[in-house]
Design a protein around this motif. Structure first.
Motif, PDB file in Angstrom:
ATOM      1  N   PHE A 114      -0.300  13.565  32.475  1.00 23.57           N
ATOM      2  CA  PHE A 114      -1.536  14.289  32.184  1.00 23.57           C
ATOM      3  C   PHE A 114      -1.533  14.815  30.753  1.00 23.57           C
ATOM      4  N   SER A 115      -0.445  15.446  30.344  1.00 23.26           N
ATOM      5  CA  SER A 115      -0.374  16.041  29.012  1.00 23.26           C
ATOM      6  C   SER A 115      -0.420  14.987  27.917  1.00 23.26           C
ATOM      7  N   THR A 116       0.180  13.823  28.174  1.00 25.69           N
ATOM      8  CA  THR A 116       0.160  12.752  27.176  1.00 25.69           C
ATOM      9  C   THR A 116      -1.259  12.269  26.930  1.00 25.69           C
ATOM     10  N   LEU A 117      -1.990  11.987  28.010  1.00 21.04           N
ATOM     11  CA  LEU A 117      -3.367  11.516  27.844  1.00 21.04           C
ATOM     12  C   LEU A 117      -4.260  12.605  27.261  1.00 21.04           C
ATOM     13  N   ALA A 118      -4.069  13.846  27.702  1.00 19.92           N
ATOM     14  CA  ALA A 118      -4.872  14.935  27.152  1.00 19.92           C
ATOM     15  C   ALA A 118      -4.591  15.115  25.665  1.00 19.92           C
ATOM     16  N   GLY A 119      -3.323  14.990  25.260  1.00 19.13           N
ATOM     17  CA  GLY A 119      -2.981  15.100  23.845  1.00 19.13           C
ATOM     18  C   GLY A 119      -3.604  13.986  23.015  1.00 19.13           C
ATOM     19  N   ILE A 120      -3.589  12.764  23.559  1.00 21.57           N
ATOM     20  CA  ILE A 120      -4.198  11.631  22.850  1.00 21.57           C
ATOM     21  C   ILE A 120      -5.699  11.856  22.688  1.00 21.57           C
TER      22      ILE A 120
END
Length: 317
Positions: free
Chosen positions: A11-17
């Motif tokens: 979740f955090s990876t996609l939100a960061g991207i």
């Protein structure tokens, strides 16, 4: 516990991207007043170019250059910038709704191009066969995803700091001057057309970076990843967070992505089977309601733009 940690990393990876892409849009709209309706085209250009340049040899479509990851990602960013330069020269003389329509047409044309150009971008099958960087060293699964999350967050922080420095300097004040009163800026000897083009290219380059990271994370990209709904998601993130505020842009990205995933989970868990068939459509409607609701209730967003002028005449935090 491992499953929860794995999902939080995902979740955090996609939100960061997505937050990186929102920062690019904030530079264009929040600081310059450029209504870019074609966000997904520049996002997709970065993603496709990264995989084509860094992927293994392919027989079905263009690719097989197998460049080192840094060069492949840089090439994707460059392609997004070149696309923005061409689009900007053709469309930036338009204003507001006309610019939005023109750039949205670019996004639709890009999606149709990659969907039908089998020899160029794999057509409906997309581009795959990309070896994730440093996978031999970092391993697979959760350990790799944590390392990639750290890389994404580093890129997000550097992008944020760079934009903060930019918009609080003379160039940022020039962008806001053009946004607020182009005629006055022109009377002071400025060249709004050139400045808008620079801002449009810079914002699109940031979107290309986000697209390259997205494609790297999945090691795959297809026309389904560059549908117009992604443009509306990114716009919703900026509107909710607050246009003109980089912190708000990042917060809006995490909030809307959280709401998107939570709504999908709730519909699949609690809704009747007949309703679950339309989960995607319902989520699209929810995005539209979020945009309209925020524009009616709090058009400045949760974290409004705040400009404070110090006694020295310089913008202060």
């Amino acid at each position: 516990m491992i499953g929860l940690l794995s999902y939080l990393v995902f979740f955090s990876t996609l939100a960061g991207i997505l937050a990186i892409a929102v920062l690019g849009l904030n530079l264009q709209w929040g600081n310059t007043g450029l209504f870019n309706g074609g966000v997904v085209a520049f996002f997709g250009a970065g993603g496709y170019a990264t995989l084509i340049l860094g992927g293994a040899p392919q027989t079905a479509h263009l690719g097989g250059y197998d460049l080192p990851y840094g060069l492949a990602l840089g090439g994707g960013i460059l392609i997004a910038g070149l696309l923005a330069w061409g689009v900007g020269l053709l469309t930036l003389r338009l204003r507001h709704d006309y610019l939005a329509i023109a750039t949205f047409g670019v996004a639709v044309a890009f999606e149709n191009l990659v969907r039908n150009a089998q020899g160029l971008a794999g057509g409906a099958s997309g581009v795959r066969g990309f070896e994730r960087p440093l996978s031999d060293l970092l391993g697979a699964g959760l350990s790799y995803n944590i390392a990639f999350l750290a890389f994404v967050l580093t890129a997000l922080i550097l992008t944020y700091l760079g934009l903060e420095r930019l918009i609080r300097g003379p160039f940022g004040r020039l962008l806001r001057a053009i946004r607020e009163d182009e005629t006055a800026a022109r009377a002071l000897g400025k060249t709004p057309d050139r400045v808008r083009l620079v801002a449009f290219i810079a914002g699109s380059v940031i979107m290309g970076l986000a697209g390259g990271l997205y494609a790297t994370f999945y090691a795959f990209i297809s026309p389904q990843d560059v549908l117009p709904i992604l443009t509306f998601q990114i716009w919703a993130m900026l509107i909710v967070g607050g246009a003109g505020n980089n912190r708000g842009a990042i917060a809006g990205a995490f909030l809307i992505w959280g709401a998107w995933t939570a709504s999908g989970w709730a519909l699949s868990r609690f809704a009747p089977v007949e309703v679950q068939l339309y989960t995607g459509s319902i989520q699209f409607v929810l995005i539209g309601l979020v945009i309209v609701g925020m524009l009616l209730w709090r058009p400045q967003g949760l974290f409004p733009e705040r400009l404070v002028v110090s006694q020295s005449g310089q913008p202060d935090r």
